[in-house]
Design a protein around this motif. Sequence first.
Motif, PDB file in Angstrom:
ATOM      1  N   CYS A 147       0.818  -1.215   0.000  1.00 51.94           N
ATOM      2  CA  CYS A 147       0.000   0.000   0.000  1.00 51.94           C
ATOM      3  C   CYS A 147       0.848   1.259   0.000  1.00 51.94           C
ATOM      4  O   CYS A 147       0.416   2.301  -0.487  1.00 51.94           O
ATOM      5  CB  CYS A 147      -0.913   0.025   1.223  1.00 51.94           C
ATOM      6  N   ALA A 196       2.436   5.480  -3.439  1.00 49.71           N
ATOM      7  CA  ALA A 196       1.047   5.943  -3.378  1.00 49.71           C
ATOM      8  C   ALA A 196       0.951   7.463  -3.448  1.00 49.71           C
ATOM      9  O   ALA A 196       0.140   7.995  -4.202  1.00 49.71           O
ATOM     10  CB  ALA A 196       0.362   5.425  -2.118  1.00 49.71           C
ATOM     11  N   GLU A 227       1.814   8.792  -6.875  1.00 48.82           N
ATOM     12  CA  GLU A 227       0.816   8.338  -7.831  1.00 48.82           C
ATOM     13  C   GLU A 227      -0.430   9.224  -7.808  1.00 48.82           C
ATOM     14  O   GLU A 227      -0.896   9.668  -8.852  1.00 48.82           O
ATOM     15  CB  GLU A 227       0.436   6.893  -7.503  1.00 48.82           C
ATOM     16  N   VAL A 228      -0.975   9.503  -6.631  1.00 53.03           N
ATOM     17  CA  VAL A 228      -2.225  10.263  -6.560  1.00 53.03           C
ATOM     18  C   VAL A 228      -2.015  11.761  -6.757  1.00 53.03           C
ATOM     19  O   VAL A 228      -2.942  12.458  -7.145  1.00 53.03           O
ATOM     20  CB  VAL A 228      -3.010   9.995  -5.261  1.00 53.03           C
ATOM     21  N   LYS A 232      -9.032   6.385  -8.915  1.00 53.53           N
ATOM     22  CA  LYS A 232      -7.992   5.758  -8.091  1.00 53.53           C
ATOM     23  C   LYS A 232      -8.525   5.469  -6.681  1.00 53.53           C
ATOM     24  O   LYS A 232      -8.209   4.437  -6.090  1.00 53.53           O
ATOM     25  CB  LYS A 232      -6.754   6.659  -8.021  1.00 53.53           C
ATOM     26  N   TYR A 233      -9.371   6.352  -6.150  1.00 45.89           N
ATOM     27  CA  TYR A 233      -9.990   6.130  -4.839  1.00 45.89           C
ATOM     28  C   TYR A 233     -10.778   4.812  -4.843  1.00 45.89           C
ATOM     29  O   TYR A 233     -10.676   4.021  -3.902  1.00 45.89           O
ATOM     30  CB  TYR A 233     -10.916   7.293  -4.480  1.00 45.89           C
ATOM     31  N   TYR A 259      -8.387   1.883  -4.796  1.00 47.58           N
ATOM     32  CA  TYR A 259      -7.868   1.667  -3.440  1.00 47.58           C
ATOM     33  C   TYR A 259      -8.935   1.040  -2.542  1.00 47.58           C
ATOM     34  O   TYR A 259      -8.652   0.182  -1.724  1.00 47.58           O
ATOM     35  CB  TYR A 259      -7.388   2.974  -2.831  1.00 47.58           C
ATOM     36  N   ASN A 285      -7.035  -0.752   0.478  1.00 50.67           N
ATOM     37  CA  ASN A 285      -5.864   0.082   0.746  1.00 50.67           C
ATOM     38  C   ASN A 285      -6.279   1.340   1.517  1.00 50.67           C
ATOM     39  O   ASN A 285      -6.617   2.359   0.929  1.00 50.67           O
ATOM     40  CB  ASN A 285      -5.195   0.452  -0.583  1.00 50.67           C
ATOM     41  N   TYR A 320      -4.412   3.261   3.346  1.00 48.37           N
ATOM     42  CA  TYR A 320      -3.398   4.303   3.187  1.00 48.37           C
ATOM     43  C   TYR A 320      -3.688   5.142   1.949  1.00 48.37           C
ATOM     44  O   TYR A 320      -3.716   6.368   2.009  1.00 48.37           O
ATOM     45  CB  TYR A 320      -2.013   3.663   3.095  1.00 48.37           C
ATOM     46  N   GLY A 321      -3.932   4.504   0.818  1.00 49.14           N
ATOM     47  CA  GLY A 321      -4.242   5.229  -0.409  1.00 49.14           C
ATOM     48  C   GLY A 321      -5.523   6.022  -0.297  1.00 49.14           C
ATOM     49  O   GLY A 321      -5.600   7.172  -0.741  1.00 49.14           O
TER      50      GLY A 321
END
Length: 169
Positions: free
Chosen positions: A41, A45, A48-49, A60-61, A64, A69, A71-72
Amino acid sequence: MKDRDANGAVSKKHGLLTAVIIIAAAVLLQKLFILGMSRDCFRNAAEEVNALNAEETLIKYFEYWDAGNLYGQALIRDEEPPREYKSFDFWQFCDDIRLTDIRYIGTPTSFVKNNDYYDGKVYMVHYSKTIEEGRTGMSKGENCMEFVMCRKDEDSPWRLCAVGGLYVD
């Protein structure tokens, strides 16, 4: 043998001990699985976001969320990220989250102004999930909700700042 009765059956004491050992092993395996997934995770991250536009960040949310995930998800929600051992949720991992439609519907002008954001976009999102979460208002089956993406300033990344409805002015 003392563990067997007159008919040769294993005693209740021995059976209970075996059950406790099996349960402990299952819990240990689950913890090791979560720890292993949690390490994944953290990899890239934040970078990336931070490079995504509003719609890509929202997609992406959901990725995750489907992967469990935490954390993400916290990065995208602009929350304090969980500690490493809490960065992966087994139950969310078991949930099957499917984003079926995402559509831009407008700007949350008063929401942005009242919450001191620089910019905002509202998306109508249709998705399905398999595990009931009544306490959060997100039920199993098909869901349709507004998701508000905001930025704190012109150069900041997009973040999920509200979920629900009636945000477009």
